[in-house]
Design a protein around this motif. Structure first.
Motif, PDB file in Angstrom:
ATOM      1  N   VAL A 210      -6.430  -0.085  -7.275  1.00  0.00           N
ATOM      2  CA  VAL A 210      -6.044  -1.415  -6.814  1.00  0.00           C
ATOM      3  C   VAL A 210      -5.626  -2.207  -8.044  1.00  0.00           C
ATOM      4  CG1 VAL A 210      -6.808  -3.539  -5.665  1.00  0.00           C
ATOM      5  CG2 VAL A 210      -7.729  -1.315  -4.925  1.00  0.00           C
TER       6      VAL A 210
ATOM      7  N   CYS B  51       2.590  -1.009   4.417  1.00  0.00           N
ATOM      8  CA  CYS B  51       2.545   0.374   3.967  1.00  0.00           C
ATOM      9  C   CYS B  51       3.963   0.757   3.543  1.00  0.00           C
ATOM     10  CB  CYS B  51       2.088   1.305   5.080  1.00  0.00           C
ATOM     11  SG  CYS B  51       0.334   1.220   5.387  1.00  0.00           S
TER      12      CYS B  51
ATOM     13  N   LEU C 184      -4.374   3.707   8.177  1.00  0.00           N
ATOM     14  CA  LEU C 184      -4.694   2.370   7.672  1.00  0.00           C
ATOM     15  C   LEU C 184      -4.884   1.384   8.825  1.00  0.00           C
ATOM     16  CD1 LEU C 184      -5.111   0.602   5.168  1.00  0.00           C
ATOM     17  CD2 LEU C 184      -2.694   0.023   5.326  1.00  0.00           C
TER      18      LEU C 184
ATOM     19  N   VAL D  56     -10.203   1.525   2.113  1.00  0.00           N
ATOM     20  CA  VAL D  56      -9.260   2.628   1.909  1.00  0.00           C
ATOM     21  C   VAL D  56     -10.020   3.949   1.799  1.00  0.00           C
ATOM     22  CG1 VAL D  56      -7.598   3.630   0.285  1.00  0.00           C
ATOM     23  CG2 VAL D  56      -7.407   1.225   0.929  1.00  0.00           C
TER      24      VAL D  56
ATOM     25  N   ILE E  86       0.846  -1.189   0.000  1.00  0.00           N
ATOM     26  CA  ILE E  86       0.000   0.000   0.000  1.00  0.00           C
ATOM     27  C   ILE E  86       0.879   1.236   0.000  1.00  0.00           C
ATOM     28  CG2 ILE E  86      -1.828   1.199   1.249  1.00  0.00           C
ATOM     29  CD1 ILE E  86      -2.376  -1.698   2.523  1.00  0.00           C
TER      30      ILE E  86
ATOM     31  N   VAL F  46      -2.902   0.425  -4.193  1.00  0.00           N
ATOM     32  CA  VAL F  46      -2.751  -0.853  -3.502  1.00  0.00           C
ATOM     33  C   VAL F  46      -2.425  -1.908  -4.547  1.00  0.00           C
ATOM     34  CG1 VAL F  46      -3.849  -2.582  -2.025  1.00  0.00           C
ATOM     35  CG2 VAL F  46      -4.430  -0.151  -1.752  1.00  0.00           C
TER      36      VAL F  46
END
Length: 163
Positions: free
Chosen positions: A91, A40, A14, A81, A6, A58
Motif C-alpha cells: 500500500v 480495480c 475485491l 486485501v 488497486i 494499492v
C-alpha cells in the motif's frame, strides 16, 4: 477522497470485501462512505519474456490526514486485501495538496502564504542563537579547571548556560 487504485487483485474478489473496507475506511478517515472510491485497474505484468500475475498493489490518493490515520488506513486496506487469500500486498500513499487540487475547475484550497521576510528573520535568529551557544560552550570549556571546579564566570553567563 480517498481514491484507491488497486492492481493485481481480481475485481470480483475485491467486491466481496468492498462494503466492509469502505465502511471501515470512512470511519478511519472521518468522511462519508461515498467519498471513497475503489478502482480495480487491469494491468499486465511481464517478467523474463512472459506474462505473469500482477503483484497486489494499492495506491491511495488522498489529502494528508496525519501519520496515525495513514497507519490505520494502511492496516485496514492490507487486512481486507489479504483476507482474500492474498499472501502479501503493498500500500502506498500519494498526497494531494488542496491548493493544487481542482474540482470542476475550482481550486479546493488557498495558496499557502510565502512570507520570505519572516522566514529569513527566523533563519537569522536561529543562526545568531547557534553562534551564541557555541561561544558559551567554548567559554565553559576554557573555564573548567582540574577537578571540575570552574573559574570565575559572570552570573549572566552562568544563567545562560543553565537555560
Amino acid at each position: 477522497m480517498p481514491h484507491l487504485l488497486i492492481r493485481g487483485v481480481d475485481p470480483d474478489r475485491l467486491a466481496t470485501v468492498s462494503e466492509a473496507l469502505v465502511a471501515e475506511l470512512a470511519d478511519i478517515c472521518v468522511c462519508p462512505p461515498d467519498h471513497i472510491l475503489l478502482e480495480c485497474l487491469h494491468t499486465t505484468a511481464v517478467f523474463a519474456g512472459k506474462r505473469v500475475a500482477s503483484y497486489p498493489f494499492v495506491e491511495v490518493n488522498w489529502f494528508d490526514r496525519g501519520l496515525a490515520v495513514r497507519d490505520s488506513a494502511a492496516a485496514c486496506i492490507d487486512r481486507h486485501v489479504r483476507s482474500l487469500g492474498i499472501e502479501e500486498a503493498e500500500v502506498a500513499f500519494r498526497v494531494y495538496m488542496p491548493e493544487a487540487y481542482y474540482a470542476n475547475g475550482q481550486r479546493l484550497g488557498e495558496e499557502p502564504s510565502s512570507d520570505q521576510g519572516a522566514l529569513q528573520a527566523l533563519q537569522e535568529d536561529n543562526a545568531r542563537l547557534k553562534d551564541e551557544l557555541g561561544k558559551a560552550r567554548k567559554a565553559l570549556q576554557s573555564a573548567v579547571l582540574g577537578g571540575g571546579a570552574t573559574a570565575s564566570m559572570s552570573s549572566r553567563l552562568r544563567d545562560a548556560l543553565r537555560e
